[in-house]
Design a protein around this motif. Sequence first.
Motif, PDB file in Angstrom:
ATOM      1  N   GLU A 159     -12.881  17.560  14.894  1.00 57.82           N
ATOM      2  CA  GLU A 159     -14.239  17.878  15.325  1.00 57.82           C
ATOM      3  C   GLU A 159     -14.713  19.216  14.763  1.00 57.82           C
ATOM      4  O   GLU A 159     -15.874  19.368  14.399  1.00 57.82           O
ATOM      5  N   ARG A 160     -13.802  20.167  14.658  1.00 63.87           N
ATOM      6  CA  ARG A 160     -14.178  21.449  14.043  1.00 63.87           C
ATOM      7  C   ARG A 160     -14.543  21.259  12.576  1.00 63.87           C
ATOM      8  O   ARG A 160     -15.339  22.019  12.023  1.00 63.87           O
ATOM      9  N   ALA A 161     -13.966  20.217  11.963  1.00 58.89           N
ATOM     10  CA  ALA A 161     -14.260  19.933  10.557  1.00 58.89           C
ATOM     11  C   ALA A 161     -15.511  19.076  10.397  1.00 58.89           C
ATOM     12  O   ALA A 161     -15.863  18.710   9.274  1.00 58.89           O
ATOM     13  N   GLY A 162     -16.177  18.753  11.506  1.00 63.44           N
ATOM     14  CA  GLY A 162     -17.434  18.027  11.429  1.00 63.44           C
ATOM     15  C   GLY A 162     -17.364  16.569  11.831  1.00 63.44           C
ATOM     16  O   GLY A 162     -18.386  15.881  11.836  1.00 63.44           O
ATOM     17  N   ARG A 163     -16.179  16.056  12.166  1.00 59.74           N
ATOM     18  CA  ARG A 163     -16.076  14.686  12.660  1.00 59.74           C
ATOM     19  C   ARG A 163     -16.460  14.648  14.140  1.00 59.74           C
ATOM     20  O   ARG A 163     -16.468  15.685  14.811  1.00 59.74           O
TER      21      ARG A 163
ATOM     22  N   THR B 108       0.829  -1.200   0.000  1.00 60.28           N
ATOM     23  CA  THR B 108       0.000   0.000   0.000  1.00 60.28           C
ATOM     24  C   THR B 108       0.865   1.253   0.000  1.00 60.28           C
ATOM     25  O   THR B 108       1.864   1.326   0.714  1.00 60.28           O
ATOM     26  N   ASP B 109       0.450   2.233  -0.778  1.00 60.62           N
ATOM     27  CA  ASP B 109       1.130   3.530  -0.783  1.00 60.62           C
ATOM     28  C   ASP B 109       0.580   4.360   0.376  1.00 60.62           C
ATOM     29  O   ASP B 109      -0.364   5.140   0.219  1.00 60.62           O
ATOM     30  N   LEU B 110       1.171   4.171   1.554  1.00 58.82           N
ATOM     31  CA  LEU B 110       0.655   4.845   2.747  1.00 58.82           C
ATOM     32  C   LEU B 110       0.726   6.354   2.634  1.00 58.82           C
ATOM     33  O   LEU B 110      -0.149   7.075   3.133  1.00 58.82           O
ATOM     34  N   ARG B 111       1.764   6.872   2.001  1.00 56.87           N
ATOM     35  CA  ARG B 111       1.901   8.325   1.886  1.00 56.87           C
ATOM     36  C   ARG B 111       0.714   8.922   1.134  1.00 56.87           C
ATOM     37  O   ARG B 111       0.182   9.969   1.513  1.00 56.87           O
ATOM     38  N   ARG B 112       0.324   8.249   0.082  1.00 55.92           N
ATOM     39  CA  ARG B 112      -0.801   8.700  -0.725  1.00 55.92           C
ATOM     40  C   ARG B 112      -2.093   8.688   0.098  1.00 55.92           C
ATOM     41  O   ARG B 112      -2.863   9.652   0.095  1.00 55.92           O
ATOM     42  N   ILE B 113      -2.325   7.592   0.827  1.00 54.48           N
ATOM     43  CA  ILE B 113      -3.552   7.482   1.621  1.00 54.48           C
ATOM     44  C   ILE B 113      -3.524   8.463   2.786  1.00 54.48           C
ATOM     45  O   ILE B 113      -4.551   9.044   3.154  1.00 54.48           O
ATOM     46  N   ALA B 114      -2.348   8.686   3.363  1.00 54.76           N
ATOM     47  CA  ALA B 114      -2.231   9.650   4.468  1.00 54.76           C
ATOM     48  C   ALA B 114      -2.592  11.060   3.999  1.00 54.76           C
ATOM     49  O   ALA B 114      -3.173  11.847   4.770  1.00 54.76           O
ATOM     50  N   GLU B 115      -2.265  11.398   2.769  1.00 52.36           N
ATOM     51  CA  GLU B 115      -2.640  12.711   2.225  1.00 52.36           C
ATOM     52  C   GLU B 115      -4.155  12.838   2.155  1.00 52.36           C
ATOM     53  O   GLU B 115      -4.714  13.892   2.491  1.00 52.36           O
ATOM     54  N   VAL B 116      -4.825  11.774   1.726  1.00 51.17           N
ATOM     55  CA  VAL B 116      -6.288  11.783   1.665  1.00 51.17           C
ATOM     56  C   VAL B 116      -6.871  11.925   3.067  1.00 51.17           C
ATOM     57  O   VAL B 116      -7.780  12.732   3.307  1.00 51.17           O
ATOM     58  N   ALA B 117      -6.338  11.156   4.010  1.00 53.18           N
ATOM     59  CA  ALA B 117      -6.835  11.202   5.385  1.00 53.18           C
ATOM     60  C   ALA B 117      -6.663  12.590   5.991  1.00 53.18           C
ATOM     61  O   ALA B 117      -7.577  13.115   6.634  1.00 53.18           O
TER      62      ALA B 117
ATOM     63  N   ARG C 244      -6.425  15.434   4.416  1.00 51.48           N
ATOM     64  CA  ARG C 244      -7.295  16.398   3.725  1.00 51.48           C
ATOM     65  C   ARG C 244      -8.719  16.348   4.279  1.00 51.48           C
ATOM     66  O   ARG C 244      -9.406  17.380   4.350  1.00 51.48           O
ATOM     67  N   HIS C 245      -9.146  15.173   4.696  1.00 50.78           N
ATOM     68  CA  HIS C 245     -10.514  15.004   5.211  1.00 50.78           C
ATOM     69  C   HIS C 245     -10.571  14.971   6.729  1.00 50.78           C
ATOM     70  O   HIS C 245     -11.625  14.671   7.296  1.00 50.78           O
ATOM     71  N   ARG C 246      -9.475  15.254   7.393  1.00 52.01           N
ATOM     72  CA  ARG C 246      -9.403  15.268   8.858  1.00 52.01           C
ATOM     73  C   ARG C 246      -9.855  13.933   9.446  1.00 52.01           C
ATOM     74  O   ARG C 246     -10.629  13.885  10.417  1.00 52.01           O
ATOM     75  N   LEU C 247      -9.345  12.843   8.870  1.00 55.07           N
ATOM     76  CA  LEU C 247      -9.685  11.511   9.334  1.00 55.07           C
ATOM     77  C   LEU C 247      -8.439  10.798   9.857  1.00 55.07           C
ATOM     78  O   LEU C 247      -7.384  10.883   9.234  1.00 55.07           O
ATOM     79  N   PRO C 248      -8.546  10.069  10.968  1.00 55.65           N
ATOM     80  CA  PRO C 248      -7.407   9.268  11.422  1.00 55.65           C
ATOM     81  C   PRO C 248      -7.186   8.084  10.487  1.00 55.65           C
ATOM     82  O   PRO C 248      -8.143   7.426  10.066  1.00 55.65           O
ATOM     83  N   LEU C 249      -5.920   7.817  10.167  1.00 54.14           N
ATOM     84  CA  LEU C 249      -5.555   6.685   9.322  1.00 54.14           C
ATOM     85  C   LEU C 249      -5.092   5.539  10.219  1.00 54.14           C
ATOM     86  O   LEU C 249      -4.095   5.662  10.937  1.00 54.14           O
ATOM     87  N   VAL C 250      -5.834   4.430  10.170  1.00 53.60           N
ATOM     88  CA  VAL C 250      -5.540   3.240  10.959  1.00 53.60           C
ATOM     89  C   VAL C 250      -4.880   2.215  10.036  1.00 53.60           C
ATOM     90  O   VAL C 250      -5.446   1.866   8.997  1.00 53.60           O
TER      91      VAL C 250
END
Length: 460
Positions: A261-265, A192-201, A203-209
């Motif tokens: 949370e400020r971003a809606g999560r 898996t390209d973790l760097r790529r997925i981490a950028e997505v996470a 950008r959306h203020r999501l924790p990457l597990v």
Amino acid sequence: MTSSALEPAAPITDWEGFAFDTRQVHAGEYPDRNTGLRVPPIALSAGYVFEDFDDQVERFAGTPARPGGAFPGDAAATPGAIYSRQGNPTNAVAEERLASLEGGTVAVAVSSGQAAISSALFALAQHGDRIVSTASIYGGTRILFGRSFQRFGIDVDYVWDADDDAEWERAIHPNTQAIYAETIPNPRNDVTDLRRIAEVAARHRLPLVVDNTVGTPALIRPFEHGADIVVHSTTKFLTGHGAAVGGAIVDGGRFDWEAAERAGRSYPLITAAPRPGLGSMLDRFGAGAYARAVREAVVNDIGPALSPFNGFLLHQGMETLSLRMERHVDSSLAIAAWLEAQPEVDSVDYAGLPAHPLHGIAQRDYGGRTGSVFGVTVRGGIEGARAFVNGLRVFSRMTGIGDTRSMVIHPLTSTHASFAPEISERLGIGPGLLRLSVGLESADDLIRDLRAGLDRVAAR
């Protein structure tokens, strides 16, 4: 000569800054104060004595313990122990060691890898929420997501092409609470390209597990590539000998829960006060807030505690992790290259091979050394697979990976047997695919064994 010059140097308790090989032996250990035991003992106790009434109050409030900490090796600021469902001094050695090796803040040991995945995500999502996962993950995890998580009201959306921004945008909803991935997906070694997925996470203020079971911190440390939380089935390479089931969650300590949370999560177990007069996990534990929420609000409630005997085997196993992984990978590279050249083999799924489509990521993030669990597709479909497996004598025919012993299994009729045919096909789980887990035996002996299996394929 002064008296201080004659006094022995104090033992090291903080191993930060030491090399990986040193930390895998020493991090988390403590001198036994009663007997002077060199190896931390197995603490077979369900509960722990409170010093007095106020000590009990402080421990249940999760406030800093009195000097000495929860366990013999803990810092004074660690909340005191209450019950072994939450934590145990033997398991604490393994937890501190794994957190050190992964580069995280705090680890929480649990009873299995499935318990680690469930506990990690239950701390982030609840009924009505969603999780996004890369499509290529262990079959048992997909079953967990599609059966138990769905029953609990948590839906999982899959992304098949991690390079496609549009697919990520379609998969991520306002009630998405986390992104999940594996470093080295099982069984096809399609890294898996973790760097790529981490950028997505991010950008959306999501924790990457990230599940790092197959990679282990000896090969890759996901926090260095943008992950926020790491999970393990410690049953596999970390323990290393197939004798103990376990799991672990490691908190990276860097995710900004307030910004999310400020971003809606919404992460109430971490950011909301559990009762009047008591601060949130984030207020009280800072960089270890997520791990504390996992320990108190998930593991303590649901109860997937790790046996201290298995915790002992885990911290013992980690002492030799880098040495074992070196042998595992050296043999796997040799075996994968040999298999690729055999006429009875249709394909080899090992990203460390130069011909593999993901070899570039394998080189960049792993130095071409992508573990010892990979797929090989033999000629003749399921009958070819049957002939191959039945011809093996050194490889054990069994489920499991990451053992000292080499193992083989047929995913389509085992780990992926319940999948719809179109899903298996899209995942590349074909009738001739076998999953190999290369152990610590002689590579030459393993190749001879594989040759015997391929001879059966050729004779069909």
